[in-house]
Design a protein around this motif. Structure first.
Motif, PDB file in Angstrom:
ATOM      1  N   GLY A 295      41.072  27.980  42.831  1.00  0.00           N
ATOM      2  CA  GLY A 295      41.542  28.164  41.455  1.00  0.00           C
ATOM      3  C   GLY A 295      42.466  29.366  41.376  1.00  0.00           C
ATOM      4  O   GLY A 295      42.455  30.230  42.250  1.00  0.00           O
ATOM      5  N   ILE A 296      43.269  29.385  40.308  1.00  0.00           N
ATOM      6  CA  ILE A 296      44.178  30.511  40.073  1.00  0.00           C
ATOM      7  C   ILE A 296      43.619  31.303  38.903  1.00  0.00           C
ATOM      8  O   ILE A 296      43.476  30.774  37.796  1.00  0.00           O
ATOM      9  CB  ILE A 296      45.609  30.026  39.745  1.00  0.00           C
ATOM     10  N   GLN A 297      43.290  32.565  39.174  1.00  0.00           N
ATOM     11  CA  GLN A 297      42.709  33.423  38.132  1.00  0.00           C
ATOM     12  C   GLN A 297      43.788  34.354  37.592  1.00  0.00           C
ATOM     13  O   GLN A 297      44.590  34.882  38.359  1.00  0.00           O
ATOM     14  CB  GLN A 297      41.540  34.226  38.719  1.00  0.00           C
ATOM     15  N   ILE A 298      43.776  34.548  36.274  1.00  0.00           N
ATOM     16  CA  ILE A 298      44.770  35.434  35.649  1.00  0.00           C
ATOM     17  C   ILE A 298      44.049  36.448  34.784  1.00  0.00           C
ATOM     18  O   ILE A 298      43.097  36.114  34.085  1.00  0.00           O
ATOM     19  CB  ILE A 298      45.824  34.625  34.839  1.00  0.00           C
ATOM     20  N   MET A 299      44.494  37.685  34.852  1.00  0.00           N
ATOM     21  CA  MET A 299      43.841  38.748  34.109  1.00  0.00           C
ATOM     22  C   MET A 299      44.864  39.726  33.560  1.00  0.00           C
ATOM     23  O   MET A 299      45.782  40.141  34.274  1.00  0.00           O
ATOM     24  CB  MET A 299      42.864  39.454  35.035  1.00  0.00           C
ATOM     25  N   ASN A 300      44.694  40.083  32.286  1.00  0.00           N
ATOM     26  CA  ASN A 300      45.589  41.037  31.646  1.00  0.00           C
ATOM     27  C   ASN A 300      45.120  42.467  31.909  1.00  0.00           C
ATOM     28  O   ASN A 300      43.942  42.676  32.214  1.00  0.00           O
ATOM     29  CB  ASN A 300      45.600  40.803  30.127  1.00  0.00           C
TER      30      ASN A 300
END
Ligand SMILES: [Fe+2]
Length: 326
Positions: free
Chosen positions: A100-105
């Motif tokens: 999976g591709i995880q994205i975090m600000n």
């Protein structure tokens, strides 16, 4: 039933008497092996997974929308999964591997947890990402590789002064679930309090090194065609179930097939892969997969670097690994 006219293979004609017999077996939760034998014992592996490519230019806009739609803490892990059409029921990218591709600000974090599935991460972009594994806090930069072996507490986030960060998570969730061996726990604290982790008398079945920085791995890759991320104590794979490597592609590689599956991410450059009947053109940050026992080869006109992870250690531990150049 798939009949085969070969000595040693099931080849039974249907008759009214047999049909009635099969219905009686079925009513008692029984079955005739000869009706399924040729399918459940194929001549060679018959993966349900398909060769796939997830082009970053198509995936990226969807990944970047996730933070606008779902809060990181509500999602627990805000990840866009790569789902192989042949393995949907297992949430697998290919075979026994999840991706999976995880994205975090900036300023966001995931709460601390642990699970029996092992995890690894390959950072795609951003500044200020960190992960805490069994209390040890590590800073992650683009193309760094980090482990969260099975049973280790982990949480991660992005510093308030960082940028939006994106990474690929690879786990053996489908393997753990197909063996009915997965567990999940949340940490008593929301996030761990970082503390030094002792490596004295290390007896754990995974690498004592959790973080592999890109620059030093690339320097090693410059000496050889491929670089294996290794447990420095054993020289073996970083974790008992999954291995990972970097490969330098220049020209075309030899065609091979093997049991076990591979998920690739393009770390640098561009090129192509022939996987079974498919041919993919790839560029940086694209992800593609190779199903078990599927012939494949890669090529690049210039120089490209492929990161990949696989389930070869699990296959080898179970004496199920086989490969051949074809
Ligand atoms: Fe996790």
């Amino acid at each position: 039933m798939r009949r085969e006219n070969v000595i040693g293979r099931a080849n039974v004609e249907d008759t009214p008497e047999l049909d009635a017999y099969y219905r009686e077996l079925e009513a008692r939760e029984l079955g005739a092996l000869w009706n399924v034998a040729n399918e459940i014992e194929p001549w060679h592996p018959q993966p349900k997974s398909m060769p796939m490519i997830w082009k970053w230019r198509e995936v990226e806009p969807l990944v970047r929308r996730a933070p606008q739609l779902v809060a990181a803490d509500k999602a627990a892990r805000r990840v866009v999964m790569l789902v192989n059409p042949g393995r949907k029921e297992w949430s697998a990218a290919v075979g026994l591997l999840y991706s999976g591709i995880q994205i975090m600000n900036p300023g966001e974090f995931t709460s601390a947890h642990r699970h029996q599935a092992s995890a690894l991460r390959f950072v795609m972009e951003g500044r200020g990402a960190y992960t805490v594994v069994d209390g040890e806090r590590m800073t992650l930069d683009a193309r760094d590789f980090v482990l969260t072996p099975n049973g280790t507490w982990h949480d991660h986030g992005v510093e308030a002064g960082g940028t939006q960060c994106v990474w690929q998570d690879g786990l053996d969730i489908p393997l753990a679930n197909s063996l009915d061996a997965n567990f999940y726990e949340v940490h008593p604290e929301v996030v761990q309090t970082p503390a030094p982790l002792s490596r004295a008398n290390w007896a754990k079945p995974y690498s004592p090194v959790f973080l592999y920085k890109w620059d030093s791995c690339l320097a090693e890759l410059r000496k050889e065609k491929s670089f294996e991320y290794r447990n420095p104590l054993t020289g073996g794979p970083v974790m008992p179930t999954m291995g990972a490597r970097l490969e330098r592609i220049e020209g075309a590689t030899s065609a091979i097939r093997h049991t076990g599956s591979v998920v690739y991410q393009v770390a640098a450059g561009h090129g192509w892969s022939e996987i079974g009947e498919r041919r993919f053109e790839w560029e940086e940050k694209d992800v593609f997969c190779v199903p078990a026992w599927t012939r494949y080869r890669h090529g690049a006109a210039g120089e490209a670097v492929l990161f990949s992870f696989n389930d070869f250690p699990a296959m080898k531990a179970l004496a199920l690994y086989r490969e051949e150049y074809v």
